[in-house]
Design a protein around this motif. Sequence first.
Motif, PDB file in Angstrom:
ATOM      1  N   PHE A   1      60.147  34.183   8.420  1.00  0.00           N
ATOM      2  CA  PHE A   1      59.277  33.316   7.632  1.00  0.00           C
ATOM      3  C   PHE A   1      59.599  33.526   6.145  1.00  0.00           C
ATOM      4  CE2 PHE A   1      55.170  33.084   5.285  1.00  0.00           C
ATOM      5  CZ  PHE A   1      54.890  31.744   5.464  1.00  0.00           C
TER       6      PHE A   1
ATOM      7  N   ASP B   1      57.415  26.640   2.469  1.00  0.00           N
ATOM      8  CA  ASP B   1      57.597  27.585   3.580  1.00  0.00           C
ATOM      9  C   ASP B   1      58.747  27.110   4.460  1.00  0.00           C
ATOM     10  OD1 ASP B   1      55.442  29.037   2.766  1.00  0.00           O
ATOM     11  OD2 ASP B   1      54.083  28.349   4.344  1.00  0.00           O
TER      12      ASP B   1
ATOM     13  N   GLU C   1      49.962  33.307   8.679  1.00  0.00           N
ATOM     14  CA  GLU C   1      50.183  32.786   7.320  1.00  0.00           C
ATOM     15  C   GLU C   1      50.787  31.394   7.373  1.00  0.00           C
ATOM     16  OE1 GLU C   1      52.141  36.275   5.048  1.00  0.00           O
ATOM     17  OE2 GLU C   1      51.096  34.961   3.649  1.00  0.00           O
ATOM     18  N   ARG C   2      51.663  31.201   8.309  1.00  0.00           N
ATOM     19  CA  ARG C   2      52.385  29.931   8.404  1.00  0.00           C
ATOM     20  C   ARG C   2      51.446  28.772   8.745  1.00  0.00           C
ATOM     21  NH1 ARG C   2      56.719  29.257  13.219  1.00  0.00           N
ATOM     22  NH2 ARG C   2      57.033  27.027  13.098  1.00  0.00           N
TER      23      ARG C   2
ATOM     24  N   THR D   1      59.283  37.416   5.571  1.00  0.00           N
ATOM     25  CA  THR D   1      58.577  38.243   6.552  1.00  0.00           C
ATOM     26  C   THR D   1      59.291  38.127   7.892  1.00  0.00           C
ATOM     27  OG1 THR D   1      56.479  37.820   5.439  1.00  0.00           O
ATOM     28  CG2 THR D   1      56.346  38.624   7.676  1.00  0.00           C
TER      29      THR D   1
ATOM     30  N   ARG E   1      44.940  35.841   0.297  1.00  0.00           N
ATOM     31  CA  ARG E   1      46.141  36.002   1.137  1.00  0.00           C
ATOM     32  C   ARG E   1      46.337  37.479   1.478  1.00  0.00           C
ATOM     33  NH1 ARG E   1      47.715  31.037   1.592  1.00  0.00           N
ATOM     34  NH2 ARG E   1      47.823  29.616  -0.149  1.00  0.00           N
TER      35      ARG E   1
ATOM     36  N   TYR F   1      58.867  23.827  11.091  1.00  0.00           N
ATOM     37  CA  TYR F   1      59.462  24.932  10.335  1.00  0.00           C
ATOM     38  C   TYR F   1      59.362  24.734   8.822  1.00  0.00           C
ATOM     39  CZ  TYR F   1      63.236  21.501  10.320  1.00  0.00           C
ATOM     40  OH  TYR F   1      63.945  20.340  10.187  1.00  0.00           O
TER      41      TYR F   1
ATOM     42  N   ARG G   1      57.066  23.443   5.288  1.00  0.00           N
ATOM     43  CA  ARG G   1      55.761  23.140   4.699  1.00  0.00           C
ATOM     44  C   ARG G   1      55.874  23.142   3.178  1.00  0.00           C
ATOM     45  NH1 ARG G   1      50.519  27.150   4.288  1.00  0.00           N
ATOM     46  NH2 ARG G   1      49.052  25.622   3.476  1.00  0.00           N
TER      47      ARG G   1
ATOM     48  N   THR H   1      61.340  33.012  13.767  1.00  0.00           N
ATOM     49  CA  THR H   1      61.345  34.471  13.619  1.00  0.00           C
ATOM     50  C   THR H   1      61.201  34.918  12.167  1.00  0.00           C
ATOM     51  OG1 THR H   1      62.818  34.609  15.519  1.00  0.00           O
ATOM     52  CG2 THR H   1      62.647  36.577  14.156  1.00  0.00           C
TER      53      THR H   1
ATOM     54  N   MET I   1      56.642  34.745  18.161  1.00  0.00           N
ATOM     55  CA  MET I   1      56.233  34.733  16.762  1.00  0.00           C
ATOM     56  C   MET I   1      54.739  34.455  16.576  1.00  0.00           C
ATOM     57  SD  MET I   1      57.237  32.485  13.488  1.00  0.00           S
ATOM     58  CE  MET I   1      57.062  33.222  11.864  1.00  0.00           C
TER      59      MET I   1
ATOM     60  N   ALA J   1      53.036  36.792  10.288  1.00  0.00           N
ATOM     61  CA  ALA J   1      53.740  35.685   9.636  1.00  0.00           C
ATOM     62  C   ALA J   1      53.292  34.343  10.199  1.00  0.00           C
ATOM     63  CB  ALA J   1      55.243  35.858   9.810  1.00  0.00           C
TER      64      ALA J   1
ATOM     65  N   TYR K   1      53.165  23.198  -0.138  1.00  0.00           N
ATOM     66  CA  TYR K   1      51.756  23.300  -0.523  1.00  0.00           C
ATOM     67  C   TYR K   1      51.656  23.450  -2.037  1.00  0.00           C
ATOM     68  CZ  TYR K   1      47.009  24.975  -1.150  1.00  0.00           C
ATOM     69  OH  TYR K   1      45.720  25.098  -1.576  1.00  0.00           O
TER      70      TYR K   1
ATOM     71  N   PHE L   1      54.410  26.120  -3.426  1.00  0.00           N
ATOM     72  CA  PHE L   1      55.456  26.813  -2.679  1.00  0.00           C
ATOM     73  C   PHE L   1      55.954  25.992  -1.489  1.00  0.00           C
ATOM     74  CE2 PHE L   1      51.380  28.622  -1.064  1.00  0.00           C
ATOM     75  CZ  PHE L   1      51.451  28.214   0.264  1.00  0.00           C
TER      76      PHE L   1
ATOM     77  N   ARG M   1      59.579  35.235  -0.815  1.00  0.00           N
ATOM     78  CA  ARG M   1      59.070  36.273   0.090  1.00  0.00           C
ATOM     79  C   ARG M   1      59.556  36.009   1.503  1.00  0.00           C
ATOM     80  NH1 ARG M   1      53.989  37.078   2.857  1.00  0.00           N
ATOM     81  NH2 ARG M   1      53.155  35.169   1.955  1.00  0.00           N
TER      82      ARG M   1
ATOM     83  N   THR N   1      60.588  28.393   8.150  1.00  0.00           N
ATOM     84  CA  THR N   1      60.632  29.375   9.244  1.00  0.00           C
ATOM     85  C   THR N   1      61.947  29.222   9.991  1.00  0.00           C
ATOM     86  OG1 THR N   1      58.236  29.232   9.451  1.00  0.00           O
ATOM     87  CG2 THR N   1      59.427  30.287  11.250  1.00  0.00           C
TER      88      THR N   1
ATOM     89  N   GLU O   1      49.012  27.540  -7.023  1.00  0.00           N
ATOM     90  CA  GLU O   1      50.132  27.846  -6.124  1.00  0.00           C
ATOM     91  C   GLU O   1      50.981  26.592  -5.949  1.00  0.00           C
ATOM     92  OE1 GLU O   1      49.033  31.173  -2.930  1.00  0.00           O
ATOM     93  OE2 GLU O   1      47.842  29.375  -2.669  1.00  0.00           O
TER      94      GLU O   1
ATOM     95  N   ARG P   1      58.721  32.173   2.181  1.00  0.00           N
ATOM     96  CA  ARG P   1      57.862  31.395   1.277  1.00  0.00           C
ATOM     97  C   ARG P   1      58.452  31.519  -0.129  1.00  0.00           C
ATOM     98  NH1 ARG P   1      51.527  31.695   1.823  1.00  0.00           N
ATOM     99  NH2 ARG P   1      52.130  30.275   3.514  1.00  0.00           N
TER     100      ARG P   1
END
Lengths: 266, 440
Positions: free
Chosen positions: B173, B165, A262-263, B208, A114, B136, B138, B171, A254, A259, B140, B163, B206, B167, B161, B175
């Motif tokens: 993001f 996600d 990664e998404r 972003t 990552r 928007y 996820r 704009t 975006m 980001a 995993y 996590f 996190r 969004t 992992e 996690r």
Amino acid sequence: MNPNKYIPTLVAFTLLMTHFSMSLAFGDEFSLEESRLILSQVDNLVSYEGKDFSGEYTITDIRPGEGTSRTKMTMFRRDSVVSYTIIIMEPQSDKGKGYLRQGDKLWLYDPIPRRFTVISARDRFQNSNARNTDFTKSTLAEDYRIVGHSTGQLGAYKTDIYDLEAITDDVSFPKMKIWIDQDKLVRKFEDYSLSGRHMRTTAIPKYTRLQESYVPVQIVIQDEVRGRELNGKFEHQRTVISVEKASFMDIPDMVFTQAYIERVSR
Amino acid sequence: MLSLYSHGRSLTISIIALVLLLCSGFSLYSQDNGQISMDDLFNQPASDARSDEQPSADVSPDTDPQRKESVDLNALTTSPLQFTGTVSAGIGIGAGLIEWPGSAAGDGKSFSDLMRYSGFYLTTATLGIDARPEPYLRFYSSLSISLDAENMNFSGSDIGEIFVDYTFKDTVFVRAGKQSLTWGHGRLLGNPANLVYRVSEGVAVRTTLPLGPGTLNGVVYSKGAWVNNPYANIDPRTFAYAGQWESGLGPMAFSLSGHFKMKDDVEEDMGSAFSLSFGIGPFDLAADLVGHWGMANPAWKPVELEALGQIFWENDNRSWSLLSEYMFDSSVADGLGHYASMGLKTPKFLGTGWQPTLLWKHAFQDNSGELITGISGSLAPGLNLAMGIPLVYGTPGSYYREILSSSLLSGDSIIDKEEGVIPVDNVISLLFSVTLSFSF
């Protein structure tokens, strides 16, 4: 009236016209402005200023004697800010990798650690014969000047053939030769090293017209250096790129961010 | 009648177009009868949809449904529940000398007395679950199960992992959960600018988002060892806080990052890093400058300073690669904490698939180091053989005699992989490994 007195004038005129026609024929007198004018016409047809471009690319890398590999990717391109995002969809081992270009910077995202790493835009793309720079807008007029010109037939196409020399260091190859058809579309180009070694040939047999622009949808790149002798004949490494779902639909801002890569990364 | 005629003519044209298309497609890939010339690709007249005056044989500008299709953005961010997996299994054997015969450290022992044999079995299966119900959203998770070679049993599992996600308005993001994250450039000599290296040991949130001409990353995380030691799990001091702003100027990419943890278990409360990377000609250059501060120390007196420089070069054919790093670590006494390293990937051996590699690391503090030469290649699809000769030099107790050699027999290039398989602390060894690896 002594006609002989006109002979020097006639000779001079003939020499001048010969020089002028030779210049036209062989193009050794193209000014920078003339070069820009001709090459910008070529650029404009395949540059998408003010529009977002997207498409699905299939890159088939053919290595004689070694096999064939295939990469599928989704490309998003925004020429107004010299940006693109590429998401690798196949093969499974590279799935989730992504490229983000913003101006002169290019990041590669590796989903295993990552991590984003800055890489050279001039590098080969996914170890194929394509370069990372091949996916940006055409900037022939900014990067090259014409130093030679001739005409010739390229298969079914009547073409103008231009010899180009780089006027900036920010290019993958310092010399090029391009074949332009009557619609100002690049049909073929050859890349040369500074020493004049023929490094790569690219053929674009097929375009699709999209609004007022053209999208190359079938590209064949031949490495002139690498290959293998098979059955007594040298066969070059080749990369075949085909493009589907080419579109100028609007793309959210975006998409051109780290980001987003990664998404969508798997 | 006209309609039938038109239909028949369309059918004929379609068949001709299909034949032409197939011929064209095959010719691009044709290898059986040798390669066709690049110019021959243009022998067929205008087969593209480039003008109304020259109608295409296979598509037309206005009726081709393919061109009305476009990339489905939602398909990239949504998908039904997916299961993925990776299985790696391997065996390795090695033989080496603990010390050089005849040396003072060898203590008069014979060659056979100094010889040591080692081996390993490795089987790891990693299963992943990926759910993207909305663009928007996820989830995993990856779970690894490994063979315990001591007990010859698959006991226990490890969540790599897990996590979610989210969004926000295309704009921001976010996690949240157990996740991996890497900052900094270091690959061969460690990665001092990776201030968030402990994120994978615990759970993190996190974020972003774009900020100005760059990207802002914010991380809040904690791990088991920090809870109730000394603060409770709801105390903000249990958490570490990190941020990074990444941007660029022309061809240069740079980032500023910081990390803070009250009463950090590595006795550094605050870390900061400046990273820079850019290309010059065929070289990619990168540098990290890292400082660590303790709350007890004055701001002008960092506990530790580290600097890393990196250069990467690859020839045009990508057959030769060179990665070199230099690092300075102020925590080594008398300013002797200088390290250098080089990884070299050479062309494949005699046109085969066998890839020789070389890795050298050196610590100037005690002139110790390691030199690893290796070669790896594929025996069959998914099956790899690697052979390596790690040589460790320096006096007993020196820096590289005390750490374990790594990255040798992973089956991939030593430049690309950092995970080792066989720990080696012999002065010289000969190692073999065979691994089977596949994904599904």
